[in-house]
Design an enzyme around this catalytic site. Structure first.
Site, PDB file in Angstrom:
ATOM      1  N   CYS A 192      -1.467  38.558  -5.776  1.00 23.52           N
ATOM      2  CA  CYS A 192      -1.117  38.485  -7.167  1.00 23.52           C
ATOM      3  C   CYS A 192      -2.357  38.573  -8.075  1.00 23.52           C
ATOM      4  CB  CYS A 192      -0.396  37.163  -7.379  1.00 23.52           C
ATOM      5  SG  CYS A 192       0.624  37.056  -8.783  1.00 23.52           S
TER       6      CYS A 192
ATOM      7  N   ARG B 278      -1.075  32.766 -12.175  1.00 24.68           N
ATOM      8  CA  ARG B 278      -0.108  33.808 -11.815  1.00 24.68           C
ATOM      9  C   ARG B 278       0.884  33.333 -10.757  1.00 24.68           C
ATOM     10  NH1 ARG B 278      -1.520  39.348 -12.579  1.00 24.68           N
ATOM     11  NH2 ARG B 278      -3.327  39.615 -13.925  1.00 24.68           N
TER      12      ARG B 278
ATOM     13  N   TRP C 266       0.905  36.210  -3.503  1.00 28.21           N
ATOM     14  CA  TRP C 266       2.274  35.680  -3.552  1.00 28.21           C
ATOM     15  C   TRP C 266       3.084  36.551  -2.622  1.00 28.21           C
ATOM     16  CZ3 TRP C 266       7.248  37.159  -4.965  1.00 28.21           C
ATOM     17  CH2 TRP C 266       8.157  36.121  -5.189  1.00 28.21           C
TER      18      TRP C 266
ATOM     19  N   ASN D 178      -2.919  44.388  -5.111  1.00 23.54           N
ATOM     20  CA  ASN D 178      -1.767  43.927  -5.885  1.00 23.54           C
ATOM     21  C   ASN D 178      -0.748  45.050  -5.927  1.00 23.54           C
ATOM     22  OD1 ASN D 178      -2.970  41.522  -6.459  1.00 23.54           O
ATOM     23  ND2 ASN D 178      -3.379  41.954  -8.614  1.00 23.54           N
ATOM     24  N   GLY D 179       0.533  44.711  -5.861  1.00 23.40           N
ATOM     25  CA  GLY D 179       1.567  45.721  -5.973  1.00 23.40           C
ATOM     26  C   GLY D 179       2.412  45.826  -4.722  1.00 23.40           C
TER      27      GLY D 179
ATOM     28  N   GLU E  46      21.055  40.132 -22.962  1.00 20.88           N
ATOM     29  CA  GLU E  46      19.673  40.416 -23.335  1.00 20.88           C
ATOM     30  C   GLU E  46      19.283  41.829 -22.905  1.00 20.88           C
ATOM     31  OE1 GLU E  46      17.635  39.210 -25.231  1.00 20.88           O
ATOM     32  OE2 GLU E  46      15.621  39.810 -24.628  1.00 20.88           O
TER      33      GLU E  46
ATOM     34  N   LYS F  92      18.026  44.732 -25.483  1.00 18.78           N
ATOM     35  CA  LYS F  92      16.741  45.413 -25.359  1.00 18.78           C
ATOM     36  C   LYS F  92      16.922  46.923 -25.327  1.00 18.78           C
ATOM     37  CE  LYS F  92      13.937  42.139 -25.622  1.00 18.78           C
ATOM     38  NZ  LYS F  92      14.898  41.572 -26.568  1.00 18.78           N
TER      39      LYS F  92
ATOM     40  N   GLU G 116      17.930  48.241 -28.870  1.00 15.70           N
ATOM     41  CA  GLU G 116      17.001  48.104 -29.994  1.00 15.70           C
ATOM     42  C   GLU G 116      15.771  48.989 -29.877  1.00 15.70           C
ATOM     43  OE1 GLU G 116      15.307  43.724 -28.536  1.00 15.70           O
ATOM     44  OE2 GLU G 116      15.520  44.142 -30.662  1.00 15.70           O
TER      45      GLU G 116
ATOM     46  N   HIS H 249      39.845  43.286 -18.546  1.00 19.00           N
ATOM     47  CA  HIS H 249      40.608  42.915 -19.733  1.00 19.00           C
ATOM     48  C   HIS H 249      40.281  43.806 -20.931  1.00 19.00           C
ATOM     49  CE1 HIS H 249      42.325  39.439 -17.768  1.00 19.00           C
ATOM     50  NE2 HIS H 249      41.120  39.050 -17.391  1.00 19.00           N
TER      51      HIS H 249
ATOM     52  N   LYS I  46       9.660  42.194 -36.899  1.00 14.77           N
ATOM     53  CA  LYS I  46       9.347  41.169 -35.901  1.00 14.77           C
ATOM     54  C   LYS I  46       9.832  39.795 -36.353  1.00 14.77           C
ATOM     55  CE  LYS I  46       7.691  39.497 -32.138  1.00 14.77           C
ATOM     56  NZ  LYS I  46       8.442  39.771 -30.890  1.00 14.77           N
TER      57      LYS I  46
END
Length: 609
Positions: free
Chosen positions: A2, A27, A74, A98-99, A482, A486, A489, A505, A604
């Protein structure tokens, strides 16, 4: 993953590596290690657990070198074991990564056929063996070998590599995961985060997508994706102002999506260190919380969805009734007011007019206890509230809220557990379980970020669409909301979200081959119900895009696309599943060419009615 740090200098770099890894602990990680070149030999120390344990082992073994790399891991591929910890070594070549490498199994079989023996279950060890293989083919040019290797990798990576054959340099590469080079005086550094090297230098070069670089004591050479020399600007980083700089990112929204592990870690820091105490919400919180009989949440937009998620947590964990209302609606109706209910207002800016006016109205109705969850100290809503919890997300520049939302969720979860403790609904064992889940949360979010390459492919399919449907059940229904918000918008695709059980329904009438259906499907108690709802979509020719957990037992088929996170994170799963829907919206907007950070018609901080 990580976290990555590397250094080359005329001094002992082991303390630099250790300090850098400590600065990356936010992290989330489960093991740590360093590898150094000393007397043309590679020495390595790895430990599961905390960085301090690894540091003690390095000191006991007398580590001292002028070139080295370090990593906090991680677990994704393979369990939490020393053998799976980074750095990985192949015949004198050491690297950290990482990745996620998506074609690691294919490369593993190829390397086994060439005689390579694997000691770990990781995708990273594949890269180490590929480095050695290309060095054998083309001599001892570490940079050339790395440039060959990255062309054979599919997925996301930030890589740092050293070799006993070339003790005067280290090389690195970046694709999909942040990586930077730190510029010093007679010494240079690499890191995944400027905080890892800020003790040594503030001059940094942010590597761009596809870049490779060679780093020596005296120089840094950067090469673009075409392997040709590239000029990259040197930035002087002020960590306190880092949130105002784009760095290696194309947009602030992308940057803020990737800042979420750190933002969440900062928000939960006090709870992780001291437990779930009422003091997290102010000095008077203990006496206030003992006096309440329910919770009333008031918010707008994304913050409203955070409140909807919190309702599930508060009622399940504390046993208190919880009502959630859109602030602009609450302030214009004859609301019932119970002075024993805690009014919780949620606002990123602390200046949202509708929320501020709803708070005033609640007080006028007789509510005595108020709590503000906010990201901006000393803004209007916290000043008007009895109790305050700051989310510590840092400045959020992009109009579409990302890290503000997930840190709000983290704060609201803490509120639910604190209320549960005060009411005797959470015993010591349950508190320990919740605390452990909180500790692992930044790491879980970091892994979700590494799903980005797969989500980019989905975004290309979404870009030409005009409509989309999002489905979720239970505590994940607000995350579907959410996700739809996103997408609409910033990409301007019309999107709606429904509880998956409501599909039959009415909304099912909209489903056809032109309507992509996104499903939030974690491995929880409602999974089988969600699977049934998915069958309803497929029977009508709908195309499904499913965000699932590794153990959800989904398989891809015609019209069913699946992206998996590796672990089900239990009660905090809504936060982790937020990350993919944010990235889907971002990359779809990119593909459509919209203004990601400044979508049309939006601001914002909404300070008008």
């Amino acid at each position: 993953m990580c976290g990555i740090v590397g250094a080359i200098a005329d001094r002992d770099v082991v303390p630099v590596l250790i300090e850098g890894l400590k600065r990356l602990e936010y992290r989330g990680y489960d093991s740590a290690g360093i590898a150094v070149i000393n007397d043309r030999d590679v020495r390595r120390v790895r430990r599961t657990g905390r960085v301090s344990e690894m540091a003690d082992a390095a000191a006991a073994e007398g580590f001292d070198a002028s070139l080295g790399i370090g990593h906090t891991r991680w677990a994704t591929h393979g369990g939490v074991t020393e053998a799976n910890a980074h750095p990985h070594i192949s015949h004198g070549v050491a690297l950290v990564h990482n990745g996620i490498i998506e074609n690691h199994e294919e490369q593993r079989e190829r390397l086994r056929a060439l005689g390579y023996v694997f000691e770990s279950q990781t995708d990273t060890e594949v890269i180490a063996h590929l480095m050695h293989y290309h060095l054998k083919q083309g001599g001892d040019d570490l940079l050339a070998a790395l440039q060959h290797v990255v062309k054979e990798l599919t997925g996301a990576y930030a890589l740092a590599v050293i070799s006993r054959a070339e003790p005067e340099r280290m090389v690195c590469a970046r694709m999909g995961c942040p990586l930077l080079v730190g510029i010093g005086e007679g010494e240079n550094f690499i890191a995944s985060d400027v905080s890892a090297i800020v003790q040594a230098t503030r001059k940094v070069i942010f590597l761009e997508e596809g870049d490779t670089a060679e780093v020596t004591r005296e120089s840094v050479r950067v090469f673009g994706a075409d392997d040709q020399p590239a000029q990259r600007e040197v930035h002087v980083s002020d960590v306190s102002l880092a949130s105002l700089e784009l760095g290696p990112y194309r947009h602030f929204m992308q940057k803020e999506i990737h800042e979420q592990p750190r933002a969440i870690a900062d928000t939960i820091e006090a709870a992780v260190e001291n437990g779930f105490s009422p003091a997290l919400f102010g000095d008077k919180a203990g006496s206030v919380f003992e006096d309440i009989e329910g919770v009333q949440i008031l918010a707008c937009g994304t913050s409203y969805y955070a409140g909807m998620t919190a309702r599930y947590w508060i009622e399940a964990i504390s046993g208190l009734p919880c009502n959630v209302e859109i602030a602009s609606e609450y302030r214009y109706r004859a609301a019932y007011a119970n002075p024993k209910h805690l009014v919780v207002t949620i606002s990123q800016s602390g200046e949202t007019l509708d929320t501020m006016e709803a708070l005033k109205y609640a007080k006028l109705l007789g509510h005595a206890h108020t709590l503000s969850i906010c990201n901006v100290p000393e803004s209007a809503i916290p000043r008007a509230s009895e109790l305050v919890c700051y989310t510590r997300a840092g400045a959020e520049i992009g109009v579409a809220s990302t890290k503000a939302f997930t840190t709000q969720l983290a704060a609201l979860f803490q509120l639910a557990v604190v209320l549960g403790k005060i009411r005797g609904m959470v015993d010591a064992e349950e508190e320990a379980t919740y605390l452990e889940a909180l500790r692992h949360l930044p790491g879980s979010v970091q892994h979700a970020l590494n799903l980005e390459p797969q989500i980019v492919a989905w975004a290309e399919r979404f870009a030409p669409k005009q409509n989309a449907l999002f489905l979720g059940r239970g505590v994940h229904y607000p995350i579907a909301l959410e996700g739809a918000l996103k997408l609409k918008e910033i990409s301007y695709i019309h999107a709606e979200a429904y509880p998956a059980g409501e599909l039959k329904h009415g909304p099912l009438a909209l489903v056809d081959a032109a309507m992509p259906v996104v499903v939030i499907a974690p491995n929880d108690a409602l999974l089988e119900k969600v699977k049934s709802n998915m069958q309803e979509v497929r029977a009508r020719g709908g195309e499904l895009f499913v965000f699932a957990d590794q153990d959800s037992n989904f398989s891809e088929s015609e019209g069913v696309h699946v992206i998996r996170t590796p672990r089900h994170t239990g009660v905090l799963s809504p936060i982790v599943h937020t990350i993919p829907v944010q990235m889907l919206a971002y990359h779809t907007a990119l593909a459509r060419g919209t203004d990601v950070d400044k979508p049309r018609n939006l601001a914002k901080s909404v300070t008008v009615e």
